[in-house]
Design a protein around this motif. Structure first.
Motif, mmCIF file in Angstrom:
data_model
loop_
_atom_site.group_PDB
_atom_site.id
_atom_site.type_symbol
_atom_site.label_atom_id
_atom_site.label_comp_id
_atom_site.label_asym_id
_atom_site.label_seq_id
_atom_site.Cartn_x
_atom_site.Cartn_y
_atom_site.Cartn_z
ATOM 1 N N UNK A 33 0.826 -1.214 0.000
ATOM 2 C CA UNK A 33 0.000 0.000 0.000
ATOM 3 C C UNK A 33 0.850 1.249 0.000
ATOM 4 N N UNK A 34 2.000 1.187 0.665
ATOM 5 C CA UNK A 34 2.850 2.367 0.792
ATOM 6 C C UNK A 34 4.046 2.333 -0.158
ATOM 7 N N UNK A 35 4.032 1.394 -1.096
ATOM 8 C CA UNK A 35 5.073 1.309 -2.134
ATOM 9 C C UNK A 35 6.459 1.183 -1.508
ATOM 10 N N UNK A 36 6.567 0.333 -0.485
ATOM 11 C CA UNK A 36 7.828 0.143 0.221
ATOM 12 C C UNK A 36 8.423 -1.228 -0.074
ATOM 13 N N UNK A 37 9.739 -1.354 0.156
ATOM 14 C CA UNK A 37 10.472 -2.589 -0.104
ATOM 15 C C UNK A 37 10.857 -3.264 1.208
ATOM 16 N N UNK A 38 10.784 -4.595 1.207
ATOM 17 C CA UNK A 38 11.105 -5.355 2.416
ATOM 18 C C UNK A 38 12.060 -6.501 2.102
#
Length: 350
Positions: free
Chosen positions: A117-122
């Motif tokens: 949803x927040x366009x983040x990478x993990x």
């Protein structure tokens, strides 16, 4: 006279369109994080990731036993700058319902959904070396030689957990790289608790770790082709890494990104950088603060350290560790939501 060929072509196109799609695991998918020319890229552009370890993101006390405090996932991911990276635990225990003992993926699903949803990478870490937040059992040499494939007290063996996890979440665009294990060592334990003072390290420990790295890496790559895999190495003189051990692991075709965990003023980092041409990210930088050092002074030290990493040739830096409930009156590695580290230009620049 042109009608018949046209009809034949139309039938062929419709037949292909209605055919069952190929197994996605047989197709090399496009992923956001890649390696090119020995450097990390994100969406095709050079990427020098900075970010946080937030190991407890999948803690949900209504479902699992947890690992640290619960986190407001949208608040956490919403607070990160573009292009950040978060490393977190995707341990099997966090997918086990504490009331029924059955697999329950909802808490980990929620982390991936929030990151997307927040366009983040993990970076999902599939297990830890010391057993913390899982079975509390240190993984010794025998585990790497075959114990990882054996049944456990949890629903799945580690091998089956890797298969299950990668197949379940391989479609997520949020994954930068899979991490098979955090801080591996292939030592022989001399005591029941495998205390470090009584461990021994056989001469072939690096070879044992390399064979395991290749086997697990192959499992992951078969199920998520094209996705990066990172070796979660401490990077010091741990069993399996001494002498040319680090280089041997780095040469695995199933390792795309190397790691270094800095709790020693980067003492081994120049050597590790010299042992590989692949990207090497300092995925844990830990400097204690609170009762022992002001948060502002720690922020200054971390900013300088990150600058040093970049000058040395490292490929990124991540801090240990975010917690939603920092302990300011104790000397800890805690990084809370309002820690001045979060405003560092080296962190917020992305």
């Amino acid at each position: 006279m042109k009608t018949a060929p046209f009809v034949g072509l139309l039938v062929l196109v419709m037949t292909l369109a209605c055919a069952a799609p190929p197994d996605s695991r047989s197709q090399v998918q496009l992923h956001r994080a890649t390696v090119s020319g020995g450097e990390l890229h994100l969406d095709g552009q050079p990427w020098w990731p900075t970010g946080l370890n937030a190991y407890q993101l999948a803690t949900d006390w209504s479902v699992n036993r947890g690992c640290g405090a619960m986190v407001d996932l949208d608040a956490y991911f919403g607070s990160l700058p573009d292009g950040a990276a978060t490393r977190f635990n995707v341990f099997q225990q966090l997918a086990v319902n504490k009331f029924t003992g059955a697999l329950d993926f909802a808490p980990i699903d929620a982390v991936f959904a929030a990151a997307e949803r927040h366009d983040q990478m993990v970076i999902p870490v599939l297990v830890g070396q010391d057993g913390a937040c899982e079975d509390e059992q240190y993984k010794d040499r025998d585990w790497y030689l075959g114990g990882w494939e054996q049944p456990t007290a949890m629903p799945l063996s580690y091998r089956d957990w890797v298969t299950t996890a990668v197949e379940r979440w391989s479609g997520s665009p949020a994954i930068a790289a899979w991490e098979p294990i955090g801080e591996p060592e292939t030592a022989v334990c001399g005591t029941a608790d495998c205390h470090w003072q009584y461990r021994t390290c056989p001469a072939d420990s690096a070879e044992v770790l390399r064979e395991w790295t290749d086997e697990v890496g192959q499992l992951i790559r078969q199920r998520d082709p094209g996705r990066l895999i990172t070796a979660g190495l401490l990077g010091g003189d741990q069993c399996g890494l001494v002498a040319d051990g680090y280089r041997l692991i780095a040469e695995s075709p199933y390792v795309d990104v190397l790691q270094y965990h800095d709790y020693d003023n980067a003492g081994f980092l120049p050597l590790r950088l010299a042992q590989t041409d692949k990207p090497l990210v300092v995925t844990e930088l830990g400097i204690a603060a609170g009762s022992c050092l002001s948060l502002e002074d720690r922020a200054d030290l971390i900013g300088d350290r990150i600058d040093d990493y970049e000058a040395m040739g490292a490929a990124g830096a991540m801090l240990w560790a975010f917690v939603p409930d920092p302990r300011p009156n104790e000397c800890t590695y805690d990084i809370g939501p309002d820690d001045p580290i979060r405003a560092l230009p080296q962190i917020a620049r992305n």
